[in-house]
Design an enzyme around this catalytic site. Sequence first.
Site, PDB file in Angstrom:
ATOM      1  NE  ARG A  70      -2.025  -1.654   3.655  1.00 39.46           N
ATOM      2  CZ  ARG A  70      -2.688  -1.914   4.672  1.00 39.46           C
ATOM      3  NH1 ARG A  70      -3.857  -1.822   4.794  1.00 39.46           N
ATOM      4  NH2 ARG A  70      -1.812  -2.378   5.579  1.00 39.46           N
ATOM      5  CG  ASP A  72       2.826   6.004   2.554  1.00 40.38           C
ATOM      6  OD1 ASP A  72       2.047   5.393   2.743  1.00 40.38           O
ATOM      7  OD2 ASP A  72       3.922   6.276   3.059  1.00 40.38           O
ATOM      8  NE  ARG A 217       8.500   9.438   1.947  1.00 35.27           N
ATOM      9  CZ  ARG A 217       7.457   9.784   2.543  1.00 35.27           C
ATOM     10  NH1 ARG A 217       6.314   9.071   2.397  1.00 35.27           N
ATOM     11  NH2 ARG A 217       7.281  11.008   3.039  1.00 35.27           N
TER      12      ARG A 217
END
Length: 272
Positions: A70, A72, A217
């Site tokens: 999933r 972002d 990230r």
Amino acid sequence: MPRSAAAPSSCSPSSVNSPAISRVAIGLEYDGSCFLGWQTQPGGGAVQDVLERALAAIAGEPVAVTAAGRTDRGVHARAQVAHFDTQAARPDSAWVRGVNGFLPDSVAVLWARPVDAEFHARYSAIARTYRYRLINRPVRPALAARHAGWYYAPLDVAAMRGAARALVGEHDFSAFRAAECQAKTPVRSVHSIDIEQRADEIDFVIRANAFLHHMVRNIVGSLVHVGAGRQSAGWIAEVLASRDRNKAAPTFPPEGLYLERIEYDAKWQLPK
């Protein structure tokens, strides 16, 4: 005389066969800058929203899709994998070209394959690869503004590569996990981290069995701290051991992140 029991009617509910339900796996790519992420939103605007509408148009029935990951808001995919169940019998081409006819230009189905009911896009995956594209130059990018991250100061690639070695293997990645992460365990196995440099672009390619929310990230942000000379290469190992998110660098922006590859056992016979 009492009449004998009549044979069940061929039209009785007990003898009518329901249409068979089949499971279909699909591969797709999308430009995450056009969506609010993968997961469906109350007001729409997610990849899942537009994909389920397009699939329903071809299936002639509601379709619910499950993805391998999933992503972002703002995160892209070159090779997302999903599956859905349907009673509609359609050729593979209908799930590709037909569905694409109902999708916006920013998302496309690349392939479709019928799979066994035991296949699960998320839980059957054995490895995932993400790529983070980083433009490293003094001036911000314009053409790549929605498709790459940016850092203005020169980065020491050798130092970042040295620091990244501490993250390879099975570890508790709590220090690189978003506060809102819902994973049951912070332990993940990172198989490899490659840092590739071409002119003013630096790519961080991370392959693991699975990822935590914002894990890539957060890793990239911390490696950039090392590359910029803000921290030593050994600092990454200290952050990892601390299991404290506050010890790591801030989360890097989503624009440069791509879901690059999902790997499955060969028994599912999916395109590589």
